[in-house]
Design a protein around this motif. Sequence first.
Motif, PDB file in Angstrom:
ATOM      1  N   ARG A  83      19.880 -26.910  -9.836  1.00  0.00           N
ATOM      2  CA  ARG A  83      19.689 -27.054 -11.286  1.00  0.00           C
ATOM      3  C   ARG A  83      20.091 -28.440 -11.758  1.00  0.00           C
ATOM      4  N   THR A  84      21.204 -28.941 -11.239  1.00  0.00           N
ATOM      5  CA  THR A  84      21.661 -30.271 -11.646  1.00  0.00           C
ATOM      6  C   THR A  84      20.682 -31.338 -11.188  1.00  0.00           C
ATOM      7  N   ALA A  85      20.179 -31.211  -9.961  1.00  0.00           N
ATOM      8  CA  ALA A  85      19.209 -32.187  -9.456  1.00  0.00           C
ATOM      9  C   ALA A  85      17.957 -32.208 -10.338  1.00  0.00           C
ATOM     10  N   ASP A 153      26.882 -33.149 -13.329  1.00  0.00           N
ATOM     11  CA  ASP A 153      27.801 -33.374 -12.218  1.00  0.00           C
ATOM     12  C   ASP A 153      27.327 -34.589 -11.426  1.00  0.00           C
ATOM     13  N   ALA A 154      28.260 -35.273 -10.784  1.00  0.00           N
ATOM     14  CA  ALA A 154      27.894 -36.356  -9.870  1.00  0.00           C
ATOM     15  C   ALA A 154      27.227 -35.735  -8.645  1.00  0.00           C
ATOM     16  N   ALA A 160      23.685 -40.736  -2.503  1.00  0.00           N
ATOM     17  CA  ALA A 160      23.719 -41.848  -3.453  1.00  0.00           C
ATOM     18  C   ALA A 160      23.479 -41.364  -4.874  1.00  0.00           C
ATOM     19  N   ASP A 161      22.567 -40.413  -5.021  1.00  0.00           N
ATOM     20  CA  ASP A 161      22.259 -39.854  -6.336  1.00  0.00           C
ATOM     21  C   ASP A 161      21.520 -38.538  -6.141  1.00  0.00           C
ATOM     22  N   TRP A 162      21.155 -37.899  -7.248  1.00  0.00           N
ATOM     23  CA  TRP A 162      20.478 -36.607  -7.164  1.00  0.00           C
ATOM     24  C   TRP A 162      19.061 -36.722  -6.601  1.00  0.00           C
ATOM     25  N   ALA A 166      17.745 -34.358  -3.740  1.00  0.00           N
ATOM     26  CA  ALA A 166      16.508 -33.588  -3.923  1.00  0.00           C
ATOM     27  C   ALA A 166      15.535 -33.820  -2.774  1.00  0.00           C
ATOM     28  N   ALA A 167      15.458 -35.045  -2.279  1.00  0.00           N
ATOM     29  CA  ALA A 167      14.540 -35.349  -1.178  1.00  0.00           C
ATOM     30  C   ALA A 167      14.945 -34.613   0.100  1.00  0.00           C
TER      31      ALA A 167
END
Length: 174
Positions: A83-85, A153-154, A160-162, A166-167
Amino acid sequence: MTTLFLMVGLPGAGKTTEARRLAEQHRAIRLSPDEWMIPLFGGLEADGKRDVLEGRLLTIALEALRAGADVVVDFGCWGRDERTAIRWLAESVGASCRMRYLPVDPDTQRARIAHRWATTPHETLPMTEADILDGHAHFEEPDAAELAGRDLDAAPPGWADWRAWAAERWPSFA
């Protein structure tokens, strides 16, 4: 500003019914992997193909948001990281994200699943009691802060990031 509506809940909660309503109300594109999996692969969890399909649908969702269309993502999104991603991805293209969580009590859930199987067996797969219990065991219910769309959220440690997260989660996400 475009909006991504994110459907959250267990099977039988009414997510697809609400997703259809939102799509009509907002003239939004509705993306639901369940409607693709059975015709393409004969099942909802066919050898990891669902993750691949969800990645492609997320890519389409972001393209649609960039083009000015609202989108309804009807994945279920059982985990907070998912959900955050998706929230982060929507915001990364300048869209807002509105989460729609549909809780469901166990008796209603079982009745809806049985009704769906009895009335539209070509659009669904049977769910055993073990499947239902497994879903409850793995579902992370969103808290009030998450539902309100407060701070993201981080990304988890090691990412490195969302987008990078996700990938990995959805292998075909570009």
